[in-house]
Enzyme design. Structure first.
Site, PDB file in Angstrom:
ATOM      1  N   ASP A  68       0.737   3.846  -3.215  1.00  0.00           N
ATOM      2  CA  ASP A  68       0.351   5.247  -3.072  1.00  0.00           C
ATOM      3  C   ASP A  68       1.272   6.140  -3.897  1.00  0.00           C
ATOM      4  O   ASP A  68       0.815   7.069  -4.576  1.00  0.00           O
ATOM      5  CB  ASP A  68       0.407   5.638  -1.590  1.00  0.00           C
ATOM      6  CG  ASP A  68       0.080   7.104  -1.369  1.00  0.00           C
ATOM      7  OD1 ASP A  68      -1.064   7.495  -1.622  1.00  0.00           O
ATOM      8  OD2 ASP A  68       0.988   7.852  -0.950  1.00  0.00           O
ATOM      9  N   GLU A  87       0.837  -1.204   0.000  1.00  0.00           N
ATOM     10  CA  GLU A  87       0.000   0.000   0.000  1.00  0.00           C
ATOM     11  C   GLU A  87       0.869   1.250   0.000  1.00  0.00           C
ATOM     12  O   GLU A  87       0.591   2.218  -0.731  1.00  0.00           O
ATOM     13  CB  GLU A  87      -0.904  -0.008   1.230  1.00  0.00           C
ATOM     14  CG  GLU A  87      -1.758   1.231   1.388  1.00  0.00           C
ATOM     15  CD  GLU A  87      -2.285   1.377   2.802  1.00  0.00           C
ATOM     16  OE1 GLU A  87      -2.590   2.511   3.200  1.00  0.00           O
ATOM     17  OE2 GLU A  87      -2.377   0.362   3.523  1.00  0.00           O
ATOM     18  N   GLU A 108      -4.534   0.536  -3.772  1.00  0.00           N
ATOM     19  CA  GLU A 108      -3.129   0.946  -3.870  1.00  0.00           C
ATOM     20  C   GLU A 108      -2.186  -0.246  -3.805  1.00  0.00           C
ATOM     21  O   GLU A 108      -1.178  -0.296  -4.525  1.00  0.00           O
ATOM     22  CB  GLU A 108      -2.811   1.940  -2.750  1.00  0.00           C
ATOM     23  CG  GLU A 108      -3.559   3.262  -2.891  1.00  0.00           C
ATOM     24  CD  GLU A 108      -3.352   4.191  -1.707  1.00  0.00           C
ATOM     25  OE1 GLU A 108      -3.652   5.388  -1.849  1.00  0.00           O
ATOM     26  OE2 GLU A 108      -2.892   3.721  -0.651  1.00  0.00           O
ATOM     27  N   ASP A 117      -7.272   1.143   0.364  1.00  0.00           N
ATOM     28  CA  ASP A 117      -5.923   0.634   0.630  1.00  0.00           C
ATOM     29  C   ASP A 117      -5.585  -0.526  -0.294  1.00  0.00           C
ATOM     30  O   ASP A 117      -4.470  -0.615  -0.818  1.00  0.00           O
ATOM     31  CB  ASP A 117      -5.812   0.169   2.087  1.00  0.00           C
ATOM     32  CG  ASP A 117      -5.910   1.321   3.084  1.00  0.00           C
ATOM     33  OD1 ASP A 117      -5.751   2.481   2.663  1.00  0.00           O
ATOM     34  OD2 ASP A 117      -6.156   1.056   4.277  1.00  0.00           O
TER      35      ASP A 117
END
Length: 257
Positions: free
Chosen positions: A65, A61, A136, A133
């Protein structure tokens, strides 16, 4: 109304779905077959369903991002050359927000692929950020497995509506840029702006300008200078194209009120 989240654990006791079928379903959604399926398994595993914290999707994650942010930044930089840094920042922030990522993840069906602990499936007070989450973390897994050429075209499909909405709302002060992007994308043409007439003394002149795309002329709009008039004319053209009420009048007296 937000789409419903469908969480199932990895035991097969909730809906008959086990880890292997979740991996298969997710790859079907992605349209991509992983060379290393363990990357996808990690991306789909919430901390509540992991043997230990490092086996969950939290590290992926973190990477996803950054990949998401860079991909969207490059996309906006290349396709919206008339927007300044402030506009691009606002649009990017809207596109990569938890709300947008969670919405897209649910629409794609990533929530059905999540591997979570039984406590999460029993307690529906889980955070809404959970599905954003996993969006990502899956991006990171795809990047590590297949590179940018796998990730970028998929993100441009998945996030197309989010980018379009963000440009039209966050970039509302730059109607000319929005109209140009729309016209080039949807109509294969570039807008031009024509002066219809001007009015008033030289020191306080107003200008009536219309936007023209191909052979179609849109509702003209007034502005206190040519730059403002072109922006207003572009806003009117966008409204006509989307079937919305005209935001600016071609009546000088009404505009002056």
């Amino acid at each position: 109304m937000s789409p419903a989240i469908h969480l199932v654990d990895g035991t097969g006791e909730i809906d008959g779905t086990d880890q292997d079928s979740k991996l298969a379903l997710c790859q079907q959604i992605l349209g991509y077959q992983f060379k290393d399926p363990t990357l996808l398994l990690s991306a789909l595993t919430h901390a509540s369903g992991a043997v230990h914290r490092l086996a969950s999707n939290e590290r992926l994650e973190f990477l996803g991002d950054a990949i998401l942010g860079l991909t969207v930044c490059l996309w906006l930089f290349e396709e919206y050359p008339e927007y300044n840094e402030g506009d691009l920042t606002k649009i990017k922030s809207a596109v990569v927000s938890r709300r947008s990522c969670g919405k897209v993840a649910i629409e794609l069906g990533f929530d059905r692929c999540l591997i979570v602990g039984r406590g999460v499936t029993r307690n529906r007070s889980y955070p809404r950020s959970l599905v954003s989450d996993v969006f990502e973390s899956v991006i990171a897994a795809m990047y590590l497995d297949g590179g940018d050429e796998v990730v970028r075209p998929r993100l441009k499909v998945w996030l197309a509506d989010e980018v379009r909405h963000a440009v039209e709302s966050q970039g509302s002060n730059n109607f000319k840029s929005t109209l140009q992007q729309y016209a080039q994308r949807e109509l294969a043409s570039t807008p031009v702006y024509r002066l219809v007439r001007d009015a008033g003394p030289d020191h306080r002149k107003s200008f009536l300008i219309t936007a023209v795309i191909a052979d179609r002329q849109f509702a003209a709009a007034w502005g206190s200078n040519k730059k403002d008039a072109e922006q207003h004319a572009a806003a009117n053209a966008l409204a006509e194209l989307h079937g919305d009420p005209l935001p600016f009048s071609s009546d000088l007296e009404e505009t002056a009120k």
